[in-house]
Design an enzyme around this catalytic site. Structure first.
Site, PDB file in Angstrom:
ATOM      1  N   ASP A   7     114.707 112.082  78.668  1.00 24.04           N
ATOM      2  CA  ASP A   7     115.143 110.996  79.711  1.00 24.04           C
ATOM      3  C   ASP A   7     116.657 111.292  79.842  1.00 24.04           C
ATOM      4  O   ASP A   7     117.515 111.292  78.815  1.00 24.04           O
ATOM      5  CB  ASP A   7     114.978 109.697  79.640  1.00 24.04           C
ATOM      6  CG  ASP A   7     115.261 108.713  80.932  1.00 24.04           C
ATOM      7  OD1 ASP A   7     114.389 108.929  81.731  1.00 24.04           O
ATOM      8  OD2 ASP A   7     116.301 108.350  81.177  1.00 24.04           O
ATOM      9  N   GLU A   9     120.471 110.245  82.076  1.00 27.07           N
ATOM     10  CA  GLU A   9     121.229 109.424  82.896  1.00 27.07           C
ATOM     11  C   GLU A   9     122.451 110.101  83.505  1.00 27.07           C
ATOM     12  O   GLU A   9     123.073 111.263  82.666  1.00 27.07           O
ATOM     13  CB  GLU A   9     121.772 108.150  82.269  1.00 27.07           C
ATOM     14  CG  GLU A   9     120.909 107.098  81.844  1.00 27.07           C
ATOM     15  CD  GLU A   9     119.975 106.543  82.612  1.00 27.07           C
ATOM     16  OE1 GLU A   9     120.148 106.483  83.730  1.00 27.07           O
ATOM     17  OE2 GLU A   9     118.594 106.393  82.180  1.00 27.07           O
ATOM     18  N   HIS A 145     117.040 101.816  82.039  1.00 26.34           N
ATOM     19  CA  HIS A 145     118.147 102.783  82.726  1.00 26.34           C
ATOM     20  C   HIS A 145     119.159 103.239  81.685  1.00 26.34           C
ATOM     21  O   HIS A 145     120.420 103.619  82.040  1.00 26.34           O
ATOM     22  CB  HIS A 145     118.864 101.931  83.824  1.00 26.34           C
ATOM     23  CG  HIS A 145     117.763 101.825  85.102  1.00 26.34           C
ATOM     24  ND1 HIS A 145     117.081 102.599  85.651  1.00 26.34           N
ATOM     25  CD2 HIS A 145     117.523 100.657  85.654  1.00 26.34           C
ATOM     26  CE1 HIS A 145     116.294 102.184  86.653  1.00 26.34           C
ATOM     27  NE2 HIS A 145     116.493 100.936  86.813  1.00 26.34           N
ATOM     28  N   ASP A 150     114.566 104.325  78.146  1.00 30.82           N
ATOM     29  CA  ASP A 150     113.698 104.822  78.915  1.00 30.82           C
ATOM     30  C   ASP A 150     112.684 106.052  78.267  1.00 30.82           C
ATOM     31  O   ASP A 150     111.471 106.150  78.532  1.00 30.82           O
ATOM     32  CB  ASP A 150     114.129 105.638  80.361  1.00 30.82           C
ATOM     33  CG  ASP A 150     114.608 104.444  81.079  1.00 30.82           C
ATOM     34  OD1 ASP A 150     114.290 103.062  80.816  1.00 30.82           O
ATOM     35  OD2 ASP A 150     115.588 104.621  82.092  1.00 30.82           O
TER      36      ASP A 150
END
Length: 462
Positions: A7, A9, A145, A150
């Site tokens: 994951d 960001e 998030h 996540d």
């Protein structure tokens, strides 16, 4: 078999503009987590306020974090010889791939998408977002998030999917012949498999069944699949939203083009831009002055009773007039492209033959103007353009009456043989609106047909 559940960001500027601000990778053997790597990343660009509000990651937090090139080797090593797994895998994979591409390295891994797997193994959910599935499955997310929270939740979800995979769905997704990893996460593979390989129009729809894109194709299935491999930002964003696809077979490319144009103006899809314009506002017309010279001019459409051609803007009309001037050596003064001049500038550079300064006869000039007018649009005749039908027993057709497009339709072959007058086809036509785009499509088709006919005649004469 090893899996790396990933994951990230990002700064949120689309595939090409996004830079990673945090990455988390869990190495999973199908039962247990055997390794983990998590790090903030200095994106070397500003993090927008709305992204900070979503993730909690600030510019200050990443200021002294490693830049991507400093952790690239670790990412390569930890994901090597493992299946790359993510929730909506194409998003994470493509951004990581782009980061490596900027370093001159081709990052390639086999992929699995937990959104697509969930739709197969846990059917019937109202939404397949990570948050919604985790609520449904009672999977805690320790830091929504944020990359680690996540990724950890996705790993737990993937573990449960493996445990429930009685139909070997994961193996089928990993089959090299399967396109599962490249398909939009919300789209069922069966929908793509059932698409025909024929002429027609296809409709991309979101989860609410709203049409977000309309396209035409000579091979519907092939064209639809090509969208999934397109790396443009708009295409990738559109595919992420696509949950349904429908289609209409047309039998020919011309009828597909005509239907596509009218459907875009009916639905106004957010991802169609070229033909999402409002109605025409400007009209081209001709008139004869006291010397007998034929002028080409333009004005607001409502002030012109019989426009030769309609345009969406003055700029579009002027651009078209300029091309006519060049092709037929017309005078810009009498096309109203140059005003308040006694003789046009084009005469000085030998691109006008001099009708504006009485160096060319009015008759000679007017003949070229008439040729130019004749070349515009589809003329004022009644015309039935016959096409192949959707089956062997029918024909398709487009109908033009008095130069106005009326629509298109289909007839059994034996029925068409009984119709002698173009107006008879009105009984079988699906009414459609005439507009500039439609006229352009039909004019281009007729010109192409004329060229092909001329080539054939030339071959015969030889």
């Amino acid at each position: 078999m090893l899996y790396t559940v990933v994951d990230i960001e990002t700064t949120g500027n689309g595939y090409k503009g996004s830079k990673i601000t945090e990455i988390s990778i869990f190495v999973f053997d199908g039962k247990n987590i055997v390794d983990e790597f998590t790090s903030l990343v200095n994106p070397e660009q500003n993090i927008p306020a709305y992204i900070t509000n979503l993730t909690g990651i600030t510019n200050a937090m990443v200021r002294n974090a490693p830049k991507f090139y400093e952790i690239a080797k670790k990412i390569t090593e930890i994901t090597e010889d493992a299946i790359f797994v993510a929730h909506n895998v194409n998003f994470d994979y493509n951004i990581i791939h782009e980061e490596f591409k900027n370093l001159g390295f081709d990052f390639k891994r086999k992929k699995l998408c937990t959104v697509r797997l969930s739709r197969k193994i846990i059917p019937g959910l109202s939404s397949y977002s990570l948050g919604n599935i985790c609520i449904s499955e009672n999977i805690p997310i320790n830091g929504r998030h944020r990359a680690k929270g996540d990724a950890e939740a996705t790993t737990e979800l993937f573990k449960r999917l493996i445990e429930r995979d009685d139909n070997f769905t994961i193996n089928s997704f990993l089959n090299p012949k399967s396109r599962q990893a490249t398909l939009p996460p919300l789209l069922d593979k069966k929908i793509v498999d059932d698409l025909p390989e024929t002429f027609g129009v296809y409709y991309f729809k979101n989860e609410a069944k709203e049409v977000i894109y309309v396209g035409k194709a000579n091979n519907i299935k092939q064209r639809v699949i090509s969208h999934f491999y397109d790396k443009k930002k708009k295409e990738q964003r559109m595919c992420l939203e696509t949950a349904h696809i429908s289609f209409t077979e047309t039998g020919s490319e011309l009828l597909a083009l005509l239907l596509e144009s009218s459907e875009i103006k009916h639905f106004y899809p957010i991802y169609n831009r070229a033909q999402r314009r409002a109605g025409e506002a400007v009209g081209l017309f001709s008139y004869e002055d006291q010397r007998g010279i034929i002028h080409l001019a333009y004005n607001r459409l409502k002030l012109i009773p019989n426009a030769i051609m309609k345009y969406y803007s003055v700029a579009e009309c002027r651009t078209f007039l300029e091309s006519l001037c060049t092709e037929f050596e017309l005078c810009p003064k009498y096309c109203h492209l140059q005003t308040n001049v006694s003789s046009c500038f084009h005469y000085q550079i030998k691109e006008c033959k001099g009708v504006c300064c009485e160096k060319e006869s009015v008759e000679s000039y007017n003949n070229r103007v008439k040729d130019a007018i004749k070349s515009i649009g589809i003329g004022a005749e009644n015309l039935v353009i016959k096409q192949k039908g959707r089956t062997k027993n029918e024909i398709g057709f487009a109908l033009i009456l008095d130069g106005i497009y009326k629509g298109f339709g289909y007839l059994e072959i034996h029925q068409s043989e009984e119709l002698k007058n173009p107006k008879d086809y009105l009984l079988f036509v699906e009414p459609k609106k005439d507009n500039r785009d439609i006229q352009r499509i039909i004019a281009a088709y007729l010109k192409k047909k004329e060229k092909l006919k001329a080539i054939e005649n030339e071959k015969i004469s030889i």
